[in-house]
Every structure is written in structure tokens, then in C-alpha cells.
Design a protein around this motif. Structure first.
Motif, PDB file in Angstrom:
ATOM      1  N   TRP A   9     -36.151  -6.878   6.832  1.00  0.00           N
ATOM      2  CA  TRP A   9     -36.168  -5.619   6.075  1.00  0.00           C
ATOM      3  C   TRP A   9     -35.080  -4.687   6.593  1.00  0.00           C
ATOM      4  O   TRP A   9     -34.387  -4.037   5.819  1.00  0.00           O
ATOM      5  CB  TRP A   9     -37.515  -4.928   6.194  1.00  0.00           C
ATOM      6  CG  TRP A   9     -38.686  -5.706   5.686  1.00  0.00           C
ATOM      7  CD1 TRP A   9     -38.669  -6.740   4.782  1.00  0.00           C
ATOM      8  CD2 TRP A   9     -40.046  -5.536   6.065  1.00  0.00           C
ATOM      9  NE1 TRP A   9     -39.947  -7.199   4.578  1.00  0.00           N
ATOM     10  CE2 TRP A   9     -40.819  -6.495   5.348  1.00  0.00           C
ATOM     11  CE3 TRP A   9     -40.692  -4.680   6.937  1.00  0.00           C
ATOM     12  CZ2 TRP A   9     -42.198  -6.588   5.483  1.00  0.00           C
ATOM     13  CZ3 TRP A   9     -42.074  -4.773   7.067  1.00  0.00           C
ATOM     14  CH2 TRP A   9     -42.803  -5.713   6.349  1.00  0.00           C
ATOM     15  N   VAL A  13     -31.420  -2.398   5.011  1.00  0.00           N
ATOM     16  CA  VAL A  13     -31.322  -0.937   4.960  1.00  0.00           C
ATOM     17  C   VAL A  13     -30.494  -0.346   6.109  1.00  0.00           C
ATOM     18  O   VAL A  13     -30.208   0.848   6.106  1.00  0.00           O
ATOM     19  CB  VAL A  13     -32.743  -0.322   4.914  1.00  0.00           C
ATOM     20  CG1 VAL A  13     -33.435  -0.400   6.259  1.00  0.00           C
ATOM     21  CG2 VAL A  13     -32.732   1.084   4.399  1.00  0.00           C
ATOM     22  N   LEU A  16     -27.514   1.921   5.282  1.00  0.00           N
ATOM     23  CA  LEU A  16     -27.926   3.242   4.819  1.00  0.00           C
ATOM     24  C   LEU A  16     -28.395   4.120   5.973  1.00  0.00           C
ATOM     25  O   LEU A  16     -28.119   5.325   5.995  1.00  0.00           O
ATOM     26  CB  LEU A  16     -29.049   3.127   3.783  1.00  0.00           C
ATOM     27  CG  LEU A  16     -28.661   2.583   2.422  1.00  0.00           C
ATOM     28  CD1 LEU A  16     -29.891   2.448   1.535  1.00  0.00           C
ATOM     29  CD2 LEU A  16     -27.625   3.471   1.766  1.00  0.00           C
ATOM     30  N   GLN A  90     -26.937   4.610  -3.214  1.00  0.00           N
ATOM     31  CA  GLN A  90     -27.746   3.517  -2.687  1.00  0.00           C
ATOM     32  C   GLN A  90     -29.062   4.019  -2.087  1.00  0.00           C
ATOM     33  O   GLN A  90     -30.072   3.322  -2.131  1.00  0.00           O
ATOM     34  CB  GLN A  90     -26.951   2.713  -1.647  1.00  0.00           C
ATOM     35  CG  GLN A  90     -25.744   2.000  -2.233  1.00  0.00           C
ATOM     36  CD  GLN A  90     -26.136   0.986  -3.279  1.00  0.00           C
ATOM     37  OE1 GLN A  90     -27.028   0.165  -3.094  1.00  0.00           O
ATOM     38  NE2 GLN A  90     -25.475   1.049  -4.425  1.00  0.00           N
ATOM     39  N   TRP A  94     -32.719   2.758  -3.027  1.00  0.00           N
ATOM     40  CA  TRP A  94     -33.675   2.317  -2.005  1.00  0.00           C
ATOM     41  C   TRP A  94     -35.008   3.040  -2.181  1.00  0.00           C
ATOM     42  O   TRP A  94     -36.077   2.429  -2.116  1.00  0.00           O
ATOM     43  CB  TRP A  94     -33.137   2.532  -0.599  1.00  0.00           C
ATOM     44  CG  TRP A  94     -34.158   2.146   0.417  1.00  0.00           C
ATOM     45  CD1 TRP A  94     -35.049   2.955   1.042  1.00  0.00           C
ATOM     46  CD2 TRP A  94     -34.441   0.825   0.874  1.00  0.00           C
ATOM     47  NE1 TRP A  94     -35.870   2.218   1.863  1.00  0.00           N
ATOM     48  CE2 TRP A  94     -35.522   0.916   1.776  1.00  0.00           C
ATOM     49  CE3 TRP A  94     -33.884  -0.423   0.593  1.00  0.00           C
ATOM     50  CZ2 TRP A  94     -36.048  -0.204   2.415  1.00  0.00           C
ATOM     51  CZ3 TRP A  94     -34.414  -1.537   1.242  1.00  0.00           C
ATOM     52  CH2 TRP A  94     -35.487  -1.419   2.134  1.00  0.00           C
ATOM     53  N   PHE A  97     -36.868   1.589  -5.016  1.00  0.00           N
ATOM     54  CA  PHE A  97     -37.389   0.289  -4.598  1.00  0.00           C
ATOM     55  C   PHE A  97     -38.630   0.478  -3.732  1.00  0.00           C
ATOM     56  O   PHE A  97     -39.657  -0.177  -3.935  1.00  0.00           O
ATOM     57  CB  PHE A  97     -36.300  -0.478  -3.839  1.00  0.00           C
ATOM     58  CG  PHE A  97     -36.753  -1.779  -3.241  1.00  0.00           C
ATOM     59  CD1 PHE A  97     -36.942  -2.891  -4.031  1.00  0.00           C
ATOM     60  CD2 PHE A  97     -36.972  -1.881  -1.879  1.00  0.00           C
ATOM     61  CE1 PHE A  97     -37.354  -4.098  -3.477  1.00  0.00           C
ATOM     62  CE2 PHE A  97     -37.386  -3.075  -1.314  1.00  0.00           C
ATOM     63  CZ  PHE A  97     -37.579  -4.191  -2.119  1.00  0.00           C
ATOM     64  N   ASP A  98     -38.547   1.413  -2.778  1.00  0.00           N
ATOM     65  CA  ASP A  98     -39.671   1.714  -1.890  1.00  0.00           C
ATOM     66  C   ASP A  98     -40.894   2.149  -2.699  1.00  0.00           C
ATOM     67  O   ASP A  98     -42.013   1.712  -2.435  1.00  0.00           O
ATOM     68  CB  ASP A  98     -39.260   2.812  -0.900  1.00  0.00           C
ATOM     69  CG  ASP A  98     -40.419   3.296  -0.061  1.00  0.00           C
ATOM     70  OD1 ASP A  98     -40.883   2.537   0.805  1.00  0.00           O
ATOM     71  OD2 ASP A  98     -40.870   4.444  -0.291  1.00  0.00           O
TER      72      ASP A  98
END
Length: 111
Positions: A9, A13, A16, A90, A94, A97-98
Motif C-alpha cells: 500500500w 502512495v 504523494l 493525484q 487518492w 480511492f480511499d
């Protein structure tokens, strides 16, 4: 599925997180890693420096080497305008998506 998936995971990320950490101003690798550790991400130099190099090659950060009075010199990294734009774009993706993952987990009874 008993394996701990946090490392994979994090790979998704980490760029970012590094960009977000540079929004407060320039910094060098050790301090970037220290800031990430303070929020729960223990990143080693062998992981962080390739990320910084990749971000620099992509034009998302600039780097400047500075000699120091004592000890070795340091490379200071600064977020570029393109880096800020990428972080905003981005980062929003994210977060969406979260939100989707959280919704799916909640439906599965995970709180």
C-alpha cells in the motif's frame, strides 16, 4: 490473506507523501524521512532516495547540493509548480480511492 499488505500500500502512495511533506518548504532526505516517521511511516534511505530521484527526474522536485561546515553535504529538495499540481491532482484521486475503499469495507462490516 494473512500477509501484512502495508508495504505494498505504501508503494502506491509514497510519492504523494513525499510531495506533501515538501509543501512546507525545502528539506533534505533525513528530515523528510523523520517527518514521515512522525506520522507513522518508517521509511529507510534505500527506499526514500530512489523516490526522490524519480520525482526529480519527473520534474516534480528540484534538488540542490549544499556543503556544510561540519559533516557531509546535503541535497535539499524543493517542490516545483508541476509537483504541486501533481500533488493536488493525484492527491484528490487518492482521496476518492480511499473513500471507495472505506465504503466497500464498511459494507463488509469493517469499522
Amino acid at each position: 490473506m494473512t500477509a501484512d499488505r502495508r508495504a505494498s500500500w505504501l508503494k502506491g502512495v509514497l510519492d504523494l507523501l513525499v510531495l506533501a511533506g515538501l509543501t512546507e518548504g525545502e528539506n533534505y532526505g533525513y528530515e523528510i524521512a523523520k517527518g514521515l516517521a512522525e506520522i507513522g511511516f518508517d521509511i529507510k534511505g534505500g527506499t526514500l532516495y530512489p523516490v526522490l530521484n524519480r520525482l526529480e527526474e519527473a520534474g516534480l522536485v528540484t534538488a540542490e547540493f549544499r556543503a556544510t561546515e561540519r559533516g557531509p553535504g546535503r541535497r535539499y529538495y524543493t517542490l516545483t509548480r508541476q509537483g504541486r499540481d501533481t500533488l493536488a491532482e493525484q492527491g484528490a484521486l487518492w482521496l476518492a480511492f480511499d473513500e471507495s475503499v472505506r465504503s466497500a469495507l464498511a459494507r463488509g462490516g469493517v469499522r
